[in-house]
Enzyme design. Structure first.
Site, short mmCIF file in Angstrom:
data_model
loop_
_atom_site.label_atom_id
_atom_site.label_comp_id
_atom_site.label_asym_id
_atom_site.label_seq_id
_atom_site.Cartn_x
_atom_site.Cartn_y
_atom_site.Cartn_z
N ASP A 33 0.86 -1.23 -0.13
CA ASP A 33 0.06 0.15 0.06
C ASP A 33 0.93 1.10 0.04
O ASP A 33 1.34 1.71 0.97
CB ASP A 33 -1.03 0.01 1.14
CG ASP A 33 -1.64 1.28 1.32
OD1 ASP A 33 -2.29 1.58 2.48
OD2 ASP A 33 -1.89 1.87 0.37
N ASP A 213 -1.67 5.81 -5.12
CA ASP A 213 -2.18 4.77 -4.01
C ASP A 213 -2.39 3.70 -4.42
O ASP A 213 -3.52 3.26 -4.93
CB ASP A 213 -3.24 5.58 -3.21
CG ASP A 213 -3.71 4.96 -1.94
OD1 ASP A 213 -4.41 5.30 -1.18
OD2 ASP A 213 -2.93 3.65 -1.75
#
Ligand SMILES: CC[C@H](C)[C@H](NC(=O)C[C@H](O)[C@H](CC1CCCCC1)NC(=O)CCNC(=O)[C@H](Cc1ccccc1)NC(=O)N1CCC(N)CC1)C(=O)NCc1cnc(C)nc1N
Length: 322
Positions: A33, A213
């Site tokens: 992430d 992201d």
């Protein structure tokens, strides 16, 4: 050293991508992430009932960082918390011998239900790490000095397995030139800005600032841009029950692009049909970022590109076409 780990879609819609990681003596499947900075895992500290279906980290009390805790909450309202251990973490052959491993004692329902995800491996700046009393380094920061080059590259794919490369650029994974821009890391994320967007062949000047992201499924941009996009999709509408723009699954979706560093980074229309809904239409991969104040360039944006995240004296981001 350098290394590469696969990134496998967790479901048929690429909701998230999972990568195998050895933590201590277990192999877990973590969601890498770039939107957060904690490496946390399902662990033997949790109630057995919340471990069903998960691989998890067997904590070794001798490795506990006494008195250290962590607690994280994410943009979608999910979260987790627990204790901290120092243990060996291996990603694609790259080893961190004493990486801060955040062992969960509690996780939100979303994580318990998603039996494929055994935790997250954060790749944003370590300034966003939630460990107290002393912030800990991300895996990337821990191994940075041993990498041949101070970078990792993200190769997420549409409905197929991709990879994360650490310490090297894999020329077989992209075509054409790599276009580099400086990254804005001041808020702890990999920030970029665009000077224009295009819908189909029509280009519009606009400033679009956002973060890359990998932990966000969709592409969230300013409302006027979202409205302009779906104005080109016959039968599309904002559906509050579904939580975003939907359209007939037979619709032809125009390509979308953001101009970054003077180069159009194109998202193929096909990638913007995210998934069918329970109401018989299809859910858009581009949605509004209302209220967040910046754009989130998530997996829908990333899965057609090879994106290099370089932590040199000046952090840079390189974009290349897959
Ligand atoms: C240290 C915190 C750290 C920096 C934190 N970072 C983030 O939230 C961004 C980060 O990339 C997280 C990482 C996620 C967290 C959930 C599990 C998967 C990874 N991204 C998000 O929260 C973006 C929104 N969520 C998503 O994009 C989730 C991800 C997911 C996918 C499948 C299953 C479960 C979750 N997917 C979806 O919403 N969709 C996929 C499914 C579809 N039916 C709808 C759209 C933050 O900003 N937190 C501050 C924060 C807290 N609380 C709130 C309410 N907002 C906040 N911004």
């Amino acid at each position: 050293t350098n290394g590469s780990a696969p990134a496998v879609p967790s479901d048929q819609y690429d909701s998230l991508y999972l990568s195998p990681v050895t933590v201590g003596s277990s192999t877990l499947h973590l969601d890498f992430d770039t939107g957060s900075s904690d490496l946390w895992v399902f662990s033997s500290l949790q109630a057995q009932s919340s471990l069903v279906g998960h691989d998890y980290y067997m904590v070794d009390p001798a490795k506990e960082k006494q008195g250290y805790t962590w607690k994280i909450s994410y943009g979608d309202g999910s979260g987790a918390s627990g204790k901290v251990y120092a243990d060996k973490v291996v990603v694609g052959g790259v080893t961190a011998t004493a990486q801060a491993v955040e062992a969960a004692t509690a996780v939100s329902a979303q994580f318990t239900q998603d039996v494929d995800t055994d935790g997250l491996l954060g790749l944003a700046m370590s300034t966003l790490n939630t460990v107290k009393p002393q912030q800990q380094k991300t895996f990337f920061d821990t191994v940075l000095k041993q990498l041949a080059q101070p970078l990792f590259a993200v190769d997420l794919k549409y409905h197929a397995a991709g990879s994360y490369d650490f310490g090297f650029i894999d020329k077989s994974k992209y075509t054409g030139a790599i276009n580099y821009v400086n990254a804005d890391t001041s808020k702890g994320w990999w920030g970029v800005s665009a000077t224009a967007y295009s819908i189909g062949n029509a280009s519009t000047s606009a400033t679009v600032s956002g973060i890359l992201d990998t932990g966000t499924t969709l592409l969230y941009v300013d409302t006027p841009i979202v409205k302009a996009y779906y104005a080109k999709v016959k039968g599309s509408k904002m559906d509050n029950t579904q939580g975003g723009y939907v359209f007939p699954c037979s619709a032809t979706l125009p390509d979308f692009s953001l101009t970054i560093g003077g180069v159009k980074q194109i998202v193929p229309g096909k990638h913007i049909n995210y998934s069918p809904t329970s109401a018989g239409n299809c859910f858009g991969g581009i949605q509004t970022n209302d209220g967040i104040g910046f754009s989130i360039l998530g997996d829908i944006f990333l899965k057609s590109k090879y994106v290099i995240h370089e932590m040199g004296s000046t952090p840079r981001i390189g974009f290349a076409q897959q």
